[in-house]
Design a protein around this motif. Sequence first.
Motif, PDB file in Angstrom:
ATOM      1  N   ASP A  52      -2.774  -3.487  12.914  1.00 17.00           N
ATOM      2  CA  ASP A  52      -1.906  -2.336  13.172  1.00 17.00           C
ATOM      3  C   ASP A  52      -1.031  -2.069  11.950  1.00 17.00           C
ATOM      4  OD1 ASP A  52      -2.520  -1.787  16.027  1.00 17.00           O
ATOM      5  OD2 ASP A  52      -1.755  -3.821  16.296  1.00 17.00           O
ATOM      6  N   VAL A  53      -0.546  -3.161  11.334  1.00 15.17           N
ATOM      7  CA  VAL A  53       0.251  -3.045  10.112  1.00 15.17           C
ATOM      8  C   VAL A  53      -0.244  -4.073   9.105  1.00 15.17           C
ATOM      9  CG1 VAL A  53       2.550  -3.120   9.076  1.00 15.17           C
ATOM     10  CG2 VAL A  53       2.278  -2.332  11.438  1.00 15.17           C
ATOM     11  N   VAL A  54      -0.494  -3.613   7.889  1.00 16.86           N
ATOM     12  CA  VAL A  54      -0.891  -4.478   6.779  1.00 16.86           C
ATOM     13  C   VAL A  54       0.274  -4.563   5.803  1.00 16.86           C
ATOM     14  CG1 VAL A  54      -2.366  -4.618   4.728  1.00 16.86           C
ATOM     15  CG2 VAL A  54      -3.355  -4.007   6.939  1.00 16.86           C
ATOM     16  N   ILE A  55       0.553  -5.770   5.335  1.00 22.41           N
ATOM     17  CA  ILE A  55       1.551  -5.952   4.280  1.00 22.41           C
ATOM     18  C   ILE A  55       0.823  -6.477   3.048  1.00 22.41           C
ATOM     19  CG2 ILE A  55       3.712  -7.041   3.611  1.00 22.41           C
ATOM     20  CD1 ILE A  55       4.359  -7.422   6.554  1.00 22.41           C
ATOM     21  N   LEU A  56       0.906  -5.734   1.961  1.00 17.92           N
ATOM     22  CA  LEU A  56       0.213  -6.098   0.731  1.00 17.92           C
ATOM     23  C   LEU A  56       1.159  -6.842  -0.203  1.00 17.92           C
ATOM     24  CD1 LEU A  56      -1.638  -2.708   0.056  1.00 17.92           C
ATOM     25  CD2 LEU A  56      -2.464  -4.705   1.334  1.00 17.92           C
ATOM     26  N   CYS A  57       0.798  -8.066  -0.551  1.00 17.75           N
ATOM     27  CA  CYS A  57       1.564  -8.881  -1.499  1.00 17.75           C
ATOM     28  C   CYS A  57       0.636  -9.205  -2.669  1.00 17.75           C
ATOM     29  CB  CYS A  57       2.071 -10.150  -0.837  1.00 17.75           C
ATOM     30  SG  CYS A  57       3.114  -9.853   0.599  1.00 17.75           S
ATOM     31  N   LEU A  58       0.262  -8.182  -3.388  1.00 23.60           N
ATOM     32  CA  LEU A  58      -0.794  -8.258  -4.386  1.00 23.60           C
ATOM     33  C   LEU A  58      -0.351  -7.621  -5.703  1.00 23.60           C
ATOM     34  CD1 LEU A  58      -3.627  -6.866  -2.061  1.00 23.60           C
ATOM     35  CD2 LEU A  58      -3.370  -9.267  -2.733  1.00 23.60           C
ATOM     36  N   PRO A  59      -1.049  -7.923  -6.810  1.00 20.91           N
ATOM     37  CA  PRO A  59      -0.836  -7.159  -8.040  1.00 20.91           C
ATOM     38  C   PRO A  59      -1.166  -5.689  -7.810  1.00 20.91           C
ATOM     39  CG  PRO A  59      -2.072  -9.172  -8.478  1.00 20.91           C
ATOM     40  CD  PRO A  59      -2.011  -9.027  -6.983  1.00 20.91           C
ATOM     41  N   ASP A  60      -0.668  -4.828  -8.677  1.00 22.60           N
ATOM     42  CA  ASP A  60      -0.801  -3.384  -8.465  1.00 22.60           C
ATOM     43  C   ASP A  60      -2.238  -2.929  -8.249  1.00 22.60           C
ATOM     44  OD1 ASP A  60       1.896  -3.403  -8.783  1.00 22.60           O
ATOM     45  OD2 ASP A  60       1.948  -2.027 -10.488  1.00 22.60           O
ATOM     46  N   ASP A  61      -3.149  -3.330  -9.127  1.00 22.18           N
ATOM     47  CA  ASP A  61      -4.535  -2.862  -9.013  1.00 22.18           C
ATOM     48  C   ASP A  61      -5.181  -3.361  -7.723  1.00 22.18           C
ATOM     49  OD1 ASP A  61      -4.381  -1.470 -11.389  1.00 22.18           O
ATOM     50  OD2 ASP A  61      -5.359  -3.030 -12.586  1.00 22.18           O
ATOM     51  N   ARG A  74      -5.415   4.669  11.633  1.00 20.31           N
ATOM     52  CA  ARG A  74      -4.493   3.971  12.523  1.00 20.31           C
ATOM     53  C   ARG A  74      -3.668   2.913  11.800  1.00 20.31           C
ATOM     54  NH1 ARG A  74      -4.983  -0.807  14.483  1.00 20.31           N
ATOM     55  NH2 ARG A  74      -7.138  -0.944  13.742  1.00 20.31           N
ATOM     56  N   THR A  75      -4.313   2.168  10.901  1.00 21.46           N
ATOM     57  CA  THR A  75      -3.637   1.077  10.207  1.00 21.46           C
ATOM     58  C   THR A  75      -2.531   1.603   9.299  1.00 21.46           C
ATOM     59  OG1 THR A  75      -5.610  -0.329  10.229  1.00 21.46           O
ATOM     60  CG2 THR A  75      -3.942  -0.822   8.569  1.00 21.46           C
ATOM     61  N   ARG A  76      -1.362   1.001   9.438  1.00 20.70           N
ATOM     62  CA  ARG A  76      -0.218   1.379   8.608  1.00 20.70           C
ATOM     63  C   ARG A  76      -0.016   0.307   7.546  1.00 20.70           C
ATOM     64  NH1 ARG A  76       4.185   2.988  13.158  1.00 20.70           N
ATOM     65  NH2 ARG A  76       5.021   4.411  11.577  1.00 20.70           N
ATOM     66  N   VAL A  77       0.492   0.710   6.393  1.00 17.90           N
ATOM     67  CA  VAL A  77       0.551  -0.188   5.243  1.00 17.90           C
ATOM     68  C   VAL A  77       1.963  -0.269   4.689  1.00 17.90           C
ATOM     69  CG1 VAL A  77      -0.325  -0.652   2.911  1.00 17.90           C
ATOM     70  CG2 VAL A  77      -1.832   0.377   4.634  1.00 17.90           C
ATOM     71  N   ILE A  78       2.392  -1.498   4.391  1.00 22.69           N
ATOM     72  CA  ILE A  78       3.614  -1.743   3.630  1.00 22.69           C
ATOM     73  C   ILE A  78       3.176  -2.444   2.350  1.00 22.69           C
ATOM     74  CG2 ILE A  78       5.823  -2.958   3.556  1.00 22.69           C
ATOM     75  CD1 ILE A  78       5.763  -2.912   6.667  1.00 22.69           C
ATOM     76  N   ASP A  79       3.384  -1.798   1.216  1.00 18.69           N
ATOM     77  CA  ASP A  79       2.941  -2.342  -0.067  1.00 18.69           C
ATOM     78  C   ASP A  79       4.133  -2.908  -0.826  1.00 18.69           C
ATOM     79  OD1 ASP A  79       1.714  -3.004  -2.413  1.00 18.69           O
ATOM     80  OD2 ASP A  79       1.298  -0.952  -3.054  1.00 18.69           O
ATOM     81  N   ALA A  80       4.104  -4.230  -1.077  1.00 21.83           N
ATOM     82  CA  ALA A  80       5.203  -4.875  -1.789  1.00 21.83           C
ATOM     83  C   ALA A  80       5.025  -4.822  -3.303  1.00 21.83           C
ATOM     84  CB  ALA A  80       5.339  -6.328  -1.338  1.00 21.83           C
ATOM     85  N   SER A  81       3.934  -4.258  -3.785  1.00 20.31           N
ATOM     86  CA  SER A  81       3.724  -4.149  -5.231  1.00 20.31           C
ATOM     87  C   SER A  81       4.412  -2.901  -5.780  1.00 20.31           C
ATOM     88  CB  SER A  81       2.222  -4.079  -5.541  1.00 20.31           C
ATOM     89  OG  SER A  81       1.721  -2.763  -5.336  1.00 20.31           O
ATOM     90  N   THR A  82       4.260  -2.691  -7.075  1.00 24.39           N
ATOM     91  CA  THR A  82       4.822  -1.508  -7.727  1.00 24.39           C
ATOM     92  C   THR A  82       3.902  -0.297  -7.615  1.00 24.39           C
ATOM     93  OG1 THR A  82       5.696  -3.070  -9.363  1.00 24.39           O
ATOM     94  CG2 THR A  82       5.927  -0.758  -9.895  1.00 24.39           C
TER      95      THR A  82
END
Length: 314
Positions: A52-61, A74-82
């Motif tokens: 339902d929610v993805v949190i990205l803790c990855l390099p930018d690319d 449907r999937t919502r995203v929170i991106d912790a990268s730049t």
Amino acid sequence: MTQNIFIDGGVGTTGIEINERIAGRPELSLITLDEAKRKDAAARREALNAADVVILCLPDDAAREAVALIDNDRTRVIDASTAHRVADGWTYGFAELEPGHREKLAESRRVANPGCWPTGFLALVRPLVLAGLLPMDWPVTVSGASGYSGGGKSMIAEYEGSEGAPSAFRPYGLGLGHKHIPEMQRYSGLQHLPLFAPAVANAYRGMIVEVPLQLRALPGTPRVADIHAALAAAYEGSAIVSVASLEDSSAMTQVRLEHVGATDRLALFVFGSEESGQARLVAALDNLGKGAAGAAVQNLNILAGLPETAGLRL
């Protein structure tokens, strides 16, 4: 209703901190991949689309690639990268940015988690721009120091290696092109790039962000009390952001890098002299807390319709 959460990159510094904040919460169900499948594109695609929610803790690319693997609406995203902080179609994940922004976040499918430095900077500057105390064309300077964990695994290894820490205090970003500057300018409402002078300190976590102001040179010659009143009004009632009283601030002789400890709080201070017409605005936060993992969990709570401070360290 239980929300399915997938942290892509959950073994990194920020990912580990996020896991700690959501562990044991019955309203959240964590999708995990074992070691053998973490870099398997098919397994990641399945996990990304099941959440339902993805949190990205990855390099930018890698963050951009992960978003491209999501093929549902449907999937919502929170991106912790730049990668997406100033990208079209993404909502900036600083709930306290301005009135109505939290509601905008709640309706968003794509959220870009703020950088740690911009969090402190925007908390100090955006209310002053909105209040008309700081002109949008004003030349703003921001400086400070952060714990070395903000540099990720490579900098942690550098400071904790067998040869010992390389320095006690090290300015960086000397080319004046730091990756955080675009979001600082855009979301503050400033017309010009702020002059950003960051440094890293020989401490694992914690940070101080400072914006000095020559009040006597500003239009209308605002007083220290005017600056404080604007900040206090902006964060009145917040469980996360606090603004110290002028009386308390005037009694202080220092603000420690570790002022808020390993929490998700953001503490603001206004130090100034009416006689000199000068002020020093200071934000204290944990670069891994409100500056990273704490903000991601706060945004997760907002997206999921859960209490905003659930799981946070306050």
